[in-house]
Structure formats: structure tokens, C-alpha cells
Design a protein around this motif. Structure first.
Motif: not given
Length: 404
Positions: A150-151, A394-395, A398-399, A401, A403
């Protein structure tokens, strides 16, 4: 410092032990394969034809030697020692992993294997194994934890694009430890035709020494490059460490250079005190896992504790047995860096040097900052930039915040 009967660089002994660590703790059904592998590797490493083939592919397929780079703006920002990167992230596939995968797959061909399997955490070892298997037309199966799938979606797609089958592992926390468990189960049931390409300096003998030997090209090149570029060895050689292959590859050619400090940086996760980390040496005890004795994260009953790191490549509850030996002997120092520090260095290195590091070496960079100030302006630091951050963007977004 514990007694040592021979030079650090001459370990392991004939039983595959680094002092009290290492060895072979595997199912009886695997022993014939392990012994056959040991015999094949001992013959290959003294065979000029094998070495010539390995060197040729390292040059023309991998892109070695990797450059030595003076990180001028980080040196200025940290206000201390000169910082040099060994840029193994410029290798084909984007990390140091291919050094070892190339050696093992060439050995697999030599042994007549017709099927390649591997485990992977961050996906870099899986990508490298799939890449070399594709080059030589061998089917490849990669076991990867569901959490890591997933990550690390970009690497999952790369492996599939290269023709590998990626098998999700849902047991445990769905990370590297669990993927390695499944790969070992596969090997037990396919002993006749399968070669297991282990991605780090762990596992049963001869894997820790064999992987180290293939990765030592990093340190051999860096040692010669530093002498050529600045006329001296570094005061310290620094690398991130999960299982420890990139660090061992950097450290090994410097083991007998007592003036060079060897510093491994483990993943402190959310902090050593929280218990949510992957720092086996700073927070573990000796035990047995995946065929060798080493430091492990475990509870009072000896059960393995789940590791945590923002970096999938460092998220492993153990460490290579040679690192355990060097730790106890006092030859290498092992410190740690948190998720927060790694994220900070990930961004800083990109902004100041135009190099987006993988989250793994971003951990090392956090301690390079402290070391640079400690050594002062006359000091020299060599750090292994062992992977690039394409896989992590991408990870990290996400960390942070952000987009996409």
C-alpha cells in the motif's frame, strides 16, 4: 571490547559465525540447499570468469562506479565537517540493492536454478531482483507485505512491469519480517529448482557474508575515490541500517582503518521510548530469527515485537549478525533517527542539494547533521546515499498533508 581471534574483515568463521552471532538455524529440509549454496559461492568468488562477468554487468548494466559527490550546500547549512555522498542511488533501479541481486542471480544461473524468489520491504530489493531476473529470462516471485504494498505502490507496479509476480503477505503486520517468513516457506517447498535472493545481510550462513561481499563494492569504490579526490580517508563513514546491507557494504572495506569511525543509523520510529521503532541494537536483545542469531526486538518471552518505521526499508525487527558483532566489539557505533527527523532531512536534502533521498538514507542524514558539528570544519564525513526518493514521494506527501 570483546576479544577477537582475527581481523574484523576476516569474519565469519568456518561455521558462519561472527563471534556469537550468525550461524545456521533452518529446517532440516533446507540444509542441503544451504550447503549447496555455500559450496557454489565459495567456488564462484575465486573464479576469475565469475568475477569478470559480475564486473562487466556492474559496469554496463548497473552503472558502476557510482560517483562520489561533495554536498556543498548541506555542508554549509550544518556548519561543520565536509559531507560527501557515495551516490548509490544513481545505480540502475535507484538503490544499492542491485549490487547484491546481480551477484546472486549470476550465482543462481551458475547453479542451474530456474526460478527466483525474493522478499521485499520498500520494494527496492524486489525491483532489483525482478530487473536482473528479467535480464536473464528467469521467472521471479516477490513476497511483499500488504502494508508495504500500500505505501510503495510505484515499486509494486515496477516489479509487475518487469514481469515479476508480487505476492501480498497479510500475516503479522504485513511488512518485511512477514514477507521473509513467506519466502522461506516457499523455498522449503521448492528446494530443487529455486534460488532465494535474500536482500540483506541476514538469514542463515552464507547469506550474511555473501550479501556483504557483493555490497562491499560500495566501500571499495568510496575508499579509493576519497583517497583520489581529497588525499585522505574520512573521519567517519555513515549509513542507515535496517537489516544492514548498504551499511555493511560501506563499512567492510574500512574495518581495519581504525581512524575511520563507522556509524549506523537505525530507525527510531516514533521514539525509542515509545516502543514503536525498528532499532534492534538500541532497543533489542540477542535471539534467533530467519536462520541466524542476532539482536532482535522481542518481549520477555522471546516473541518478536512488531517494528515500526516511516521507511518500509528499515521496518525490520532484526539486524545482520555482523552488525551485532561489530556493535558488541565496539568497532562500529549505532545511533538512531526518528520518523520526524527523516521527513525533515528528506525535504532539506531535496531543497539544498537537488537530490531527493529515499527515506532510508534520510535517517542517516539526520545524524550526519550532528556529527558534522561535532567534528568541526576540519572533519570529513562519508555518507552512503543508498537510495533515491522516487518510491517515497507519495507516502511523504500523505505524511505532510499534501494532496497529489
Amino acid at each position: 571490547m570483546t576479544a577477537r581471534p582475527n581481523a574484523f574483515s576476516q569474519w565469519p568463521d568456518a561455521q558462519g559465525r561472527f563471534g556469537e552471532y550468525g550461524g545456521r538455524f533452518v529446517a532440516e529440509t533446507l540444509m542441503p540447499n544451504i550447503l549447496r549454496l555455500e559450496k557454489a559461492y565459495e567456488a564462484a568468488k575465486t573464479d576469475p570468469e565469475f568475477k569478470a562477468e559480475l564486473d562487466e554487468f556492474a559496469r554496463d548494466f548497473v552503472g558502476r562506479p557510482s560517483p562520489l559527490y561533495f554536498a556543498e550546500r548541506l555542508t554549509e547549512a550544518f556548519g561543520g565537517a565536509d559531507i560527501w555522498f557515495k551516490r548509490d542511488e544513481l545505480n540502475h533501479t535507484g538503490a544499492h540493492k542491485i549490487n547484491n541481486c546481480l551477484g546472486q542471480v549470476l550465482l543462481a544461473k551458475r547453479m542451474g536454478a530456474t526460478r527466483i524468489i525474493a522478499e521485499t520491504g520498500a520494494g527496492q530489493h524486489g525491483v532489483a531482483t525482478a530487473t536482473v531476473a528479467a535480464r536473464f529470462g528467469l521467472p521471479c516471485i516477490v513476497y511483499m507485505g500488504a502494508t508495504d504494498i500500500e505505501r510503495q505502490k510505484p515499486n509494486v507496479f515496477r516489479m509487475k512491469l518487469l514481469g515479476a509476480e508480487v505476492v501480498p503477505v497479510t500475516s503479522g503486520t504485513g511488512t518485511l519480517k512477514d514477507a521473509m517468513n513467506e519466502a522461506l516457506r516457499d523455498w522449503v517447498t521448492h528446494v530443487k529448482d529455486t534460488f532465494y535472493v535474500i536482500g540483506t545481510v541476514a538469514g542463515p550462513h552464507p547469506y550474511p557474508a555473501m550479501v556483504r561481499d557483493f555490497q562491499s563494492v560500495i566501500g571499495r569504490e568510496a575508499r579509493a575515490q576519497m583517497l583520489d579526490r581529497i588525499g585522505r580517508l574520512p573521519d567517519a563513514a555513515v549509513a542507515c541500517i535496517g537489516g544492514g546491507s548498504n551499511a555493511m557494504g560501506l563499512f567492510h572495506p574500512f574495518l581495519e582503518d581504525e581512524s575511520v569511525r563507522l556509524i549506523g543509523v537505525e530507525a527510531a520510529g516514533r521514539g525509542i521510548g515509545t516502543g514503536e521503532h525498528a532499532a534492534s541494537l538500541n532497543g533489542g536483545e540477542p535471539g534467533i530469527l530467519h536462520g541466524n542469531r542476532t539482536y532482535l526486538l522481542q518481549d520477555a518471552d522471546g516473541q518478536i515485537i512488531d517494528a515500526h518505521s516511516i521507511s518500509a526499508g528499515l521496518d525490520y525487527p532484526g539486524i545482520g549478525p555482523e552488525h551485532a558483532f561489530l556493535h558488541d566489539a565496539g568497532r562500529a557505533e549505532y545511533v538512531s533517527a526518528t520518523d520526524t527527523e527523516a521527513l525533515e532531512m528528506f525535504q532539506l536534502c531535496a531543497k539544498l542539494e537537488g537530490i531527493i533521498p529515499a527515506l532510508e538514507p534520510a535517517h542517516a542524514l539526520a545524524r550526519v547533521r550532528d556529527l558534522a558539528r561535532e567534528l568541526g570544519k576540519d572533519g570529513v564525513i562519508l555518507m552512503n546515499m543508498c537510495g533515491r526518493g522516487d518510491k517515497d514521494v507519495f507516502a511523504v506527501a500523505d505524511h505532510l498533508g499534501v494532496g497529489l
